[in-house]
Design a protein around this motif. Structure first.
Motif, PDB file in Angstrom:
ATOM      1  N   PHE A  34      26.760   1.406 -16.015  1.00  0.00           N
ATOM      2  CA  PHE A  34      27.812   0.386 -16.039  1.00  0.00           C
ATOM      3  C   PHE A  34      28.835   0.646 -14.942  1.00  0.00           C
ATOM      4  CE2 PHE A  34      31.857  -1.288 -17.852  1.00  0.00           C
ATOM      5  CZ  PHE A  34      31.503  -2.632 -17.855  1.00  0.00           C
ATOM      6  N   LEU A  35      29.225   1.902 -14.762  1.00  0.00           N
ATOM      7  CA  LEU A  35      30.196   2.228 -13.714  1.00  0.00           C
ATOM      8  C   LEU A  35      29.635   1.907 -12.331  1.00  0.00           C
ATOM      9  CD1 LEU A  35      31.596   5.614 -15.067  1.00  0.00           C
ATOM     10  CD2 LEU A  35      32.837   3.447 -14.899  1.00  0.00           C
ATOM     11  N   ARG A  36      28.369   2.224 -12.093  1.00  0.00           N
ATOM     12  CA  ARG A  36      27.766   1.924 -10.790  1.00  0.00           C
ATOM     13  C   ARG A  36      27.726   0.423 -10.535  1.00  0.00           C
ATOM     14  NH1 ARG A  36      24.354   6.061 -12.379  1.00  0.00           N
ATOM     15  NH2 ARG A  36      22.784   4.588 -13.140  1.00  0.00           N
ATOM     16  N   ALA A  37      27.336  -0.332 -11.560  1.00  0.00           N
ATOM     17  CA  ALA A  37      27.264  -1.782 -11.395  1.00  0.00           C
ATOM     18  C   ALA A  37      28.639  -2.373 -11.109  1.00  0.00           C
ATOM     19  CB  ALA A  37      26.664  -2.421 -12.641  1.00  0.00           C
ATOM     20  N   ARG A  38      29.649  -1.901 -11.816  1.00  0.00           N
ATOM     21  CA  ARG A  38      30.994  -2.427 -11.611  1.00  0.00           C
ATOM     22  C   ARG A  38      31.581  -1.974 -10.285  1.00  0.00           C
ATOM     23  NH1 ARG A  38      29.630  -5.711 -13.957  1.00  0.00           N
ATOM     24  NH2 ARG A  38      30.409  -6.753 -15.793  1.00  0.00           N
ATOM     25  N   ARG A  39      31.280  -0.763  -9.885  1.00  0.00           N
ATOM     26  CA  ARG A  39      31.734  -0.270  -8.582  1.00  0.00           C
ATOM     27  C   ARG A  39      31.130  -1.117  -7.464  1.00  0.00           C
ATOM     28  NH1 ARG A  39      29.505   3.817  -5.344  1.00  0.00           N
ATOM     29  NH2 ARG A  39      28.077   4.530  -6.985  1.00  0.00           N
ATOM     30  N   GLY A  40      29.885  -1.542  -7.662  1.00  0.00           N
ATOM     31  CA  GLY A  40      29.212  -2.322  -6.636  1.00  0.00           C
ATOM     32  C   GLY A  40      29.727  -3.737  -6.470  1.00  0.00           C
ATOM     33  N   ARG A 230      15.374  -8.589 -15.564  1.00  0.00           N
ATOM     34  CA  ARG A 230      15.695  -7.371 -14.818  1.00  0.00           C
ATOM     35  C   ARG A 230      16.812  -7.628 -13.823  1.00  0.00           C
ATOM     36  NH1 ARG A 230      10.043  -7.089 -14.822  1.00  0.00           N
ATOM     37  NH2 ARG A 230       9.846  -7.612 -12.604  1.00  0.00           N
ATOM     38  N   ARG A 231      16.753  -8.766 -13.150  1.00  0.00           N
ATOM     39  CA  ARG A 231      17.793  -9.105 -12.166  1.00  0.00           C
ATOM     40  C   ARG A 231      19.150  -9.269 -12.826  1.00  0.00           C
ATOM     41  NH1 ARG A 231      19.626 -14.080 -11.249  1.00  0.00           N
ATOM     42  NH2 ARG A 231      17.793 -15.061 -12.225  1.00  0.00           N
ATOM     43  N   ILE A 232      19.197 -10.019 -13.916  1.00  0.00           N
ATOM     44  CA  ILE A 232      20.473 -10.278 -14.580  1.00  0.00           C
ATOM     45  C   ILE A 232      21.006  -9.019 -15.256  1.00  0.00           C
ATOM     46  CG2 ILE A 232      21.569 -11.609 -16.431  1.00  0.00           C
ATOM     47  CD1 ILE A 232      19.638 -13.906 -15.731  1.00  0.00           C
ATOM     48  N   TRP A 233      20.108  -8.263 -15.904  1.00  0.00           N
ATOM     49  CA  TRP A 233      20.529  -7.037 -16.587  1.00  0.00           C
ATOM     50  C   TRP A 233      21.117  -6.032 -15.597  1.00  0.00           C
ATOM     51  CZ3 TRP A 233      20.975  -5.849 -21.659  1.00  0.00           C
ATOM     52  CH2 TRP A 233      21.120  -4.507 -22.011  1.00  0.00           C
ATOM     53  N   ALA A 234      20.549  -5.962 -14.404  1.00  0.00           N
ATOM     54  CA  ALA A 234      21.010  -5.008 -13.396  1.00  0.00           C
ATOM     55  C   ALA A 234      22.434  -5.287 -12.936  1.00  0.00           C
ATOM     56  CB  ALA A 234      20.067  -5.011 -12.196  1.00  0.00           C
ATOM     57  N   SER A 235      22.915  -6.519 -13.135  1.00  0.00           N
ATOM     58  CA  SER A 235      24.285  -6.850 -12.722  1.00  0.00           C
ATOM     59  C   SER A 235      25.327  -6.170 -13.592  1.00  0.00           C
ATOM     60  CB  SER A 235      24.500  -8.363 -12.770  1.00  0.00           C
ATOM     61  OG  SER A 235      24.532  -8.828 -14.122  1.00  0.00           O
TER      62      SER A 235
END
Length: 300
Positions: A34-40, A230-235
């Motif tokens: 979650f932190l990586r996704a939000r950082r991105g 997979r695409r949406i979950w990765a966000s």
């Protein structure tokens, strides 16, 4: 210069859905994901950092986020890697502020950091709840659990969403229907928004009930079978039930634009609460007339 381990990469198991899915099962792994996704998703220029033309990292670097949050780079790296557990409320608040999280996302971050192991909850539809749904004459309504299984409905709700009363006509799990049944794209003209909602709600549930094997299995199945999931979950998006307006296509009434409200049914001891979704239309509108027609004669 970017460090290699700070770039956005996707492992083979993440691409094909064959491996573990980030955001389920392991709280520490889910927190880092979650932190990586939000950082991105944070644009450097929006927080006063010069992104530069040759920047290859999407969003913030680890050291940039650490500086904004006022914590050491080493500690933040350990959080992302799952080697640091149970960060303090002050650290979580600083990270949430630096990442620009909204209220739902802040609560999700706190759930992930709680390192809980809640058992899979028991789900029960009380006779009173079913009576209430049946009594909503003219209002399509249905109830879902934390896995997005449709566990109760009234007649109009069943017909509006494509025949919940007939199990052969559609999958009663909203997420599985959206991502695995092509018919969902005809029912939901705004399919992308509905799919993002479903994935976001499952992510919230996965943080609340990391020990729910059935929920983990559902996410794993969707990841293995649906590239869109997979695409949406990765966000890393998180979504909580709210109110608003949705468009649905029905074979009898055509395209309907309906208002909806969500009502939360509290959990009994040892059980989980349910969410009741109620649709309505403004009195005198074309949609109101269409719902009345559907209630009187649901199928052509």
């Amino acid at each position: 210069m970017e460090r290699a381990d700070d770039r956005i990469t996707t492992s083979g198991s993440d691409r094909d859905g064959s491996g573990p899915v980030d955001g389920t099962g392991d709280d520490r792994r889910a927190l880092g994901s979650f932190l990586r996704a939000r950082r991105g998703r944070v644009a450097p220029e929006h927080v006063g950092i010069d992104g530069g033309r040759r920047r290859r990292v999407r969003g913030l670097r680890r050291e940039e986020l650490s500086q904004l949050a006022g914590i050491s780079v080493d500690y933040y790296v350990r959080l992302e890697q799952g080697r640091a557990t149970q960060p303090s409320p002050e650290v979580l608040d600083a990270l949430a502020t630096a990442l620009g999280l909204d209220a739902a996302e802040r609560q999700h971050l706190a759930n992930l950091a709680g390192n809980r192991r809640c058992p899979a909850p028991t789900i029960r539809v009380s006779p009173l709840l079913q009576r209430m749904l049946d009594g909503m004459d003219g209002f399509p309504a249905f109830a879902t659990n934390h896995r997005l299984d449709v566990v109760a409905w009234n007649g109009l709700g069943s017909e509006l969403l494509g025949g919940l009363a007939g199990p052969a006509r559609r999958d009663r799990n909203q997420a599985r229907f959206l991502f695995l049944d092509p018919a969902s794209r005809a029912v939901h003209p705004e399919w992308e928004a509905r799919a993002a909602e479903a994935a976001g709600m499952l992510r919230v549930s996965a943080a609340c009930y990391p020990g729910d094997a059935e929920l983990t299995g559902l996410v794993t199945e969707l990841s293995a079978r649906s590239a869109d999931f997979r695409r949406i979950w990765a966000s890393g998006e998180v979504v909580t039930c709210a109110a608003g307006r949705k468009r649905l296509q029905h074979p009898v009434t055509g395209l309907l634009t309906l208002d909806y409200e969500t009502l939360h049914v509290p959990a009994a001891p040892g059980e989980t609460g349910l969410v009741v979704h109620v649709f309505s239309a403004e009195e005198g509108s074309r949609e109101a007339a269409a719902l009345a027609r559907l209630a009187a004669d649901p199928r052509p």
